[in-house]
Design an enzyme around this catalytic site. Structure first.
Site, short mmCIF file in Angstrom:
data_model
loop_
_atom_site.label_atom_id
_atom_site.label_comp_id
_atom_site.label_asym_id
_atom_site.label_seq_id
_atom_site.Cartn_x
_atom_site.Cartn_y
_atom_site.Cartn_z
CB SER A 26 3.72 4.90 -4.21
OG SER A 26 2.65 4.21 -3.70
CG HIS A 57 -1.23 4.56 -6.90
ND1 HIS A 57 -0.26 3.59 -7.01
CD2 HIS A 57 -1.23 4.93 -5.61
CE1 HIS A 57 0.28 3.40 -5.82
NE2 HIS A 57 -0.28 4.19 -4.96
CG HIS A 79 -2.88 -0.50 -3.30
ND1 HIS A 79 -3.01 0.46 -4.28
CD2 HIS A 79 -1.56 -0.63 -3.06
CE1 HIS A 79 -1.80 0.90 -4.61
NE2 HIS A 79 -0.91 0.25 -3.90
CE1 TYR A 81 -4.64 2.12 -0.55
CE2 TYR A 81 -2.85 0.61 -0.03
CZ TYR A 81 -3.33 1.73 -0.70
OH TYR A 81 -2.50 2.44 -1.52
CD GLU A 82 -6.92 1.06 -4.83
OE1 GLU A 82 -7.62 1.62 -5.67
OE2 GLU A 82 -5.91 0.40 -5.12
CB ALA A 109 6.66 3.21 -2.15
CG MET A 207 0.23 -0.78 2.99
SD MET A 207 -0.69 0.76 3.23
CE MET A 207 0.11 1.43 4.68
CB SER A 208 1.35 -3.09 -3.11
OG SER A 208 2.73 -2.84 -3.18
CG ASN A 231 8.52 5.16 5.28
OD1 ASN A 231 8.12 4.90 4.15
ND2 ASN A 231 8.10 4.52 6.35
CG HIS A 243 0.28 8.86 0.74
ND1 HIS A 243 0.82 7.66 0.30
CD2 HIS A 243 -0.41 9.35 -0.32
CE1 HIS A 243 0.47 7.46 -0.96
NE2 HIS A 243 -0.27 8.47 -1.36
N1 HPA Z 1 4.47 1.00 5.82
C1 HPA Z 1 3.66 0.42 4.93
N2 HPA Z 1 3.68 0.73 3.64
C2 HPA Z 1 4.56 1.64 3.24
C3 HPA Z 1 5.45 2.28 4.12
C4 HPA Z 1 5.39 1.94 5.50
O1 HPA Z 1 6.13 2.46 6.35
N3 HPA Z 1 6.20 3.14 3.38
C5 HPA Z 1 5.79 2.99 2.10
N4 HPA Z 1 4.80 2.11 2.00
#
Ligand code: HPA
Length: 271
Positions: A26, A57, A79, A81-82, A109, A207-208, A231, A243
């Site tokens: 990302s 993406h 991903h 989740y997709e 990320a 998540m990847s 974050n 996001h």
């Molecule tokens: N959690 C999960 N995936 C992420 C986060 C998060 O806080 N930040 C960037 N990708």
């Protein structure tokens, strides 16, 4: 057929024979803009290749030269989740193997689970915890690509990590190593989950990445993994997750990551 996908890509690569693949996460797609003499292949044009859908993406392969190294970049990854099946991710990495890829650089990320890892910083992944609930190698194993029970003791190759740390030091970049924990998403974590993951010894959550790394290790491809910290995990500050924020912080750290990876490639003696 996986071999047909590899053949189709190979036929479009022309003179390029990449041994290094780079998966861009990302907000980290810019590295691909620096590739010289690029050959661009949208995933949509490759028959049998999975397709990516998340905003932020792009979905294409870019082959060419980065700092005199032949690379094959994935701009836009897949991903779980997709709704992409984990075995589709295995398909992609197997295609890389058939194309002659020996080293995989994965970027993502991630959220910080460790107050010392501040948003905007880069973490070198030294190990992972797979809490995605699945594994891309589930199913029959084709022994021609790798063993049934792959060893994961050096998943993030120690030699590559040491080289990366030397490069970072020369650039004056302060990179720390940490453990990446994968969840499936698409929800951000609850505060209780973040607390649990911190207790488990993870430093970043995302998540990847873990599926690609598992498949690469299985296929005998060396891995280097880098997380851009966007974050703090939910509940570590009083801010809600977004996001948009993830993309914005990714952009900020992307310049450092681009410089780091480019310099690393320039210094890498690829045997
Ligand atoms: N959690 C999960 N995936 C992420 C986060 C998060 O806080 N930040 C960037 N990708």
């Amino acid at each position: 057929m996986i071999k047909n996908i590899a053949e189709e890509i190979r036929s479009r690569l022309g003179k390029h024979t990449p041994e290094i693949a780079i998966i861009l996460g990302s907000g980290l797609g810019h590295l691909a803009d620096e590739i010289k003499d690029p050959v661009i292949i949208p995933y949509a044009e490759i028959k049998g290749f999975p397709q990516s859908s998340v905003s932020g993406h792009m979905g294409r392969l870019i082959a060419g030269k980065l700092e005199d190294q032949e690379v094959l970049c994935m701009q836009g990854r897949f991903h779980i989740y997709e709704g992409i099946s984990p075995s589709e991710i295995n398909k992609v990495i197997t295609v890389f193997k058939l194309l002659g890829i020996k080293t995989l650089i994965v970027t993502n990320a991630a959220g910080s689970l460790n107050y010392e890892l501040t948003p905007g910083s880069i973490m070198l992944i030294k190990d992972h915890i797979n809490l995605s609930g699945t594994n891309p190698l589930i199913g029959p194993d084709d022994e021609t690509y790798g063993p049934r029970f792959p060893d994961m003791s050096n998943a993030y190759d120690l030699t590559l990590r040491q080289k990366l740390l030397e490069t970072a030091k020369r650039l004056g970049q302060n990179i720390s190593q940490g453990v990446y924990l994968m969840v499936s998403g698409p929800t951000f974590e609850t505060p209780a989950e973040i607390k649990a993951f911190r207790t488990l010894g993870a430093d970043a959550v995302g998540m990847s990445t873990v599926p690609e790394v598992i498949c690469a290790v299985h296929a005998g491809i060396k891995v280097l993994g880098l997380s851009v910290i966007t974050n703090y995990g939910t509940g570590m500050t009083d801010k809600a997750q977004s996001h948009q924020e993830t993309l914005a912080q990714g952009e900020l750290a992307a310049a450092n990551l681009t410089r780091l990876v480019k310099t690393f490639l320039g210094e890498l003696n690829h045997e």
